[in-house]
Design a protein around this motif. Structure first.
Motif, mmCIF file in Angstrom:
data_model
loop_
_atom_site.group_PDB
_atom_site.id
_atom_site.type_symbol
_atom_site.label_atom_id
_atom_site.label_comp_id
_atom_site.label_asym_id
_atom_site.label_seq_id
_atom_site.Cartn_x
_atom_site.Cartn_y
_atom_site.Cartn_z
ATOM 1 N N UNK A 141 0.849 -0.822 0.128
ATOM 2 C CA UNK A 141 0.201 0.167 -0.234
ATOM 3 C C UNK A 141 0.824 1.167 -0.030
ATOM 4 N N UNK A 142 1.273 2.211 -1.088
ATOM 5 C CA UNK A 142 1.721 2.918 -1.416
ATOM 6 C C UNK A 142 1.146 4.643 -1.444
ATOM 7 N N UNK A 143 2.074 5.665 -0.856
ATOM 8 C CA UNK A 143 1.038 6.423 -0.634
ATOM 9 C C UNK A 143 -0.375 6.567 -0.483
ATOM 10 N N UNK A 144 -0.309 6.011 0.810
ATOM 11 C CA UNK A 144 -1.352 6.431 2.126
ATOM 12 C C UNK A 144 -1.358 7.918 2.107
ATOM 13 N N UNK A 145 -3.002 7.456 2.665
ATOM 14 C CA UNK A 145 -3.757 8.520 2.866
ATOM 15 C C UNK A 145 -3.847 8.781 4.072
ATOM 16 N N UNK A 146 -3.437 8.587 4.829
ATOM 17 C CA UNK A 146 -3.519 8.845 6.843
ATOM 18 C C UNK A 146 -2.643 7.593 7.270
ATOM 19 N N UNK A 147 -2.516 7.767 8.359
ATOM 20 C CA UNK A 147 -1.443 6.960 9.192
ATOM 21 C C UNK A 147 -2.759 5.789 9.673
ATOM 22 N N UNK A 148 -1.850 4.276 9.664
ATOM 23 C CA UNK A 148 -3.179 3.072 10.000
ATOM 24 C C UNK A 148 -2.484 2.842 11.671
ATOM 25 N N UNK A 149 -3.396 3.462 12.214
ATOM 26 C CA UNK A 149 -3.230 2.948 14.102
ATOM 27 C C UNK A 149 -3.447 1.578 14.154
ATOM 28 N N UNK A 150 -2.952 1.131 15.260
ATOM 29 C CA UNK A 150 -3.214 -0.496 15.942
ATOM 30 C C UNK A 150 -5.030 -0.671 16.097
#
Ligand SMILES: [Cu+2]
Length: 153
Positions: free
Chosen positions: A110-119
């Protein structure tokens, strides 16, 4: 309603049912899927899972609304350097054999993430499979975000 209209309706309904059956009779099973957490500013992460295609298939594409670009990657040694690259022609899923996507091996990038992915969050992920006849099918997943592999029992 005339008899002809009714017959047409029945035919349409039968076609719709067939289309539905071919999609719902899912011959691909995905287990233990997880996406690695990412921090704000981080541009990429990986999704991992176990995929079993009963009749054999290829994982040809993936997408997520949370990533600008999603690719199926493999890690390979290039001399002494571990490199990753897109799997050409899609990831082969031999009939009945479980293929594991895991850190250091195959993964969905997954690239160019639009947001942080928290646990403990979830990532919507669409997988596109192609069967031996070239017919594509889609699978929609809600993948949990974790720091380490998730095991279902
Ligand atoms: Cu990658």
């Amino acid at each position: 309603m005339t008899k002809k209209t009714l017959k047409t309706l029945v035919t349409v309904a039968a076609l719709a049912a067939t289309a539905f059956a071919s999609v719902s009779a899912q011959t691909v099973e995905v287990k233990d899927a997880w996406v690695r957490t990412s921090v704000p500013g981080q541009k990429a992460t990986g999704a991992f899972m176990k995929i079993t295609a009963r009749d054999g298939a290829r994982l040809v594409a993936a997408s997520s609304p949370l990533a600008g670009v999603t690719e199926v990657h493999e890690m390979k040694m290039d001399g002494n350097i571990m490199k990753m690259r897109a799997v050409e022609g899609g990831l082969e899923l031999p009939a009945g054999k479980t293929v594991e996507l895991k850190p250091g091996g195959f993964h969905v990038m997954l690239m160019d993430l639009k947001a942080a992915l928290p646990k403990d969050g979830t990532v919507p992920l669409t997988l596109v499979f192609k069967d031996a006849k070239g017919v594509e099918s889609r699978m929609e997943l809600k993948v949990p975000v974790a720091t380490a592999p998730v095991h279902s029992h």
